[in-house]
Design a protein around this motif. Structure first.
Motif, PDB file in Angstrom:
ATOM      1  N   LEU A 101       0.832  -1.202   0.000  1.00 12.92           N
ATOM      2  CA  LEU A 101       0.000   0.000   0.000  1.00 12.92           C
ATOM      3  C   LEU A 101       0.869   1.256   0.000  1.00 12.92           C
ATOM      4  O   LEU A 101       0.601   2.196  -0.746  1.00 12.92           O
ATOM      5  N   ALA A 102       1.921   1.262   0.802  1.00 10.81           N
ATOM      6  CA  ALA A 102       2.790   2.438   0.871  1.00 10.81           C
ATOM      7  C   ALA A 102       3.473   2.703  -0.465  1.00 10.81           C
ATOM      8  O   ALA A 102       3.429   3.825  -0.981  1.00 10.81           O
ATOM      9  N   ILE A 103       4.086   1.676  -1.024  1.00 12.43           N
ATOM     10  CA  ILE A 103       4.880   1.872  -2.252  1.00 12.43           C
ATOM     11  C   ILE A 103       3.983   2.100  -3.462  1.00 12.43           C
ATOM     12  O   ILE A 103       4.124   3.109  -4.163  1.00 12.43           O
ATOM     13  N   ALA A 160       1.819   5.393  -3.032  1.00 16.59           N
ATOM     14  CA  ALA A 160       2.559   6.641  -3.210  1.00 16.59           C
ATOM     15  C   ALA A 160       2.899   6.871  -4.673  1.00 16.59           C
ATOM     16  O   ALA A 160       2.769   7.990  -5.185  1.00 16.59           O
ATOM     17  N   ILE A 161       3.322   5.816  -5.350  1.00 16.93           N
ATOM     18  CA  ILE A 161       3.683   5.956  -6.762  1.00 16.93           C
ATOM     19  C   ILE A 161       2.455   6.305  -7.594  1.00 16.93           C
ATOM     20  O   ILE A 161       2.486   7.236  -8.416  1.00 16.93           O
ATOM     21  N   GLU A 162       1.372   5.590  -7.399  1.00 12.56           N
ATOM     22  CA  GLU A 162       0.171   5.851  -8.198  1.00 12.56           C
ATOM     23  C   GLU A 162      -0.418   7.227  -7.911  1.00 12.56           C
ATOM     24  O   GLU A 162      -0.922   7.887  -8.815  1.00 12.56           O
ATOM     25  N   ASP A 197       9.644  -7.373  -4.626  1.00 11.82           N
ATOM     26  CA  ASP A 197       8.657  -7.815  -5.619  1.00 11.82           C
ATOM     27  C   ASP A 197       7.747  -6.665  -6.050  1.00 11.82           C
ATOM     28  O   ASP A 197       7.382  -6.558  -7.218  1.00 11.82           O
ATOM     29  N   THR A 198       7.388  -5.803  -5.124  1.00 10.23           N
ATOM     30  CA  THR A 198       6.561  -4.643  -5.463  1.00 10.23           C
ATOM     31  C   THR A 198       7.317  -3.707  -6.398  1.00 10.23           C
ATOM     32  O   THR A 198       6.761  -3.232  -7.390  1.00 10.23           O
ATOM     33  N   CYS A 199       8.585  -3.471  -6.114  1.00  7.86           N
ATOM     34  CA  CYS A 199       9.398  -2.613  -6.994  1.00  7.86           C
ATOM     35  C   CYS A 199       9.569  -3.244  -8.366  1.00  7.86           C
ATOM     36  O   CYS A 199       9.479  -2.545  -9.390  1.00  7.86           O
TER      37      CYS A 199
END
Length: 177
Positions: A18-20, A23-25, A48-50
């Protein structure tokens, strides 16, 4: 932290996602290139999220830690580009116990207007965390690391200055959307 700065999640994996992603979206606009700085030794859910975000056109710099397992704040600052929106680092490494200098790094990123996400699942209860003193924008936690129940986590989302996220689940207005 203030109670209204806490979003309850199912654990640190959900909080990190949720944080990554959030924030990006939130910061994405058509034609704008986005960049993240992280390290090669982050928890798999962060890596994996990155990697997923890279498939979506997001640039990611994976910093190599020093021999002691730490990423120097200077390394982070050198990796920043004009497109950098977010830095994501764990405070305490879950495998080797290396402690990142988050109190020193956080003000440097705040000065540059770059969000700092900290995975503090291994740090909570082991290092002093005072979010009134350390300007972290987003912080992930996991209850079972503090002898709480499995399946419970939290994401701290700073209100002033406000860290903004795009929701990852839709429906209802609870948990700040």
């Amino acid at each position: 932290a203030e109670p209204r700065e806490i979003i309850w999640t199912s654990g640190a994996t959900e909080s990190n996602n949720l944080a990554i992603k959030g924030a990006i979206e939130f910061n994405r606009t058509p034609g704008r290139q986005i960049h993240i700085v992280t390290s090669r030794t982050e928890h798999k859910c962060v890596l994996d999220t990155c990697r997923y975000l890279e498939t979506q056109g997001v640039g990611v710099t994976y910093l190599r830690p020093n021999a002691d397992g730490r990423v120097a704040p200077e390394q982070v600052i050198e990796a920043i580009t004009p497109e950098t929106v977010l830095v994501s680092l764990m405070w305490v490494n879950n495998e080797i116990g290396a402690v990142q200098d988050i109190p020193r790094l956080a003000p440097l990123l705040r000065e540059r207007g770059i969000l700092l996400h900290v995975d503090a699942a291994q740090a909570a209860g082991k290092v002093t965390i005072d979010l009134r003193q350390t300007p972290v924008d987003l912080m992930s936690l996991s209850a079972h690391k503090l002898y709480g129940p499995k399946g419970v986590g939290a994401l701290f989302v700073r209100r002033r200055p406000r860290a903004r996220l795009m929701p990852q689940l839709h429906g209802g207005g609870h948990e700040q959307g």
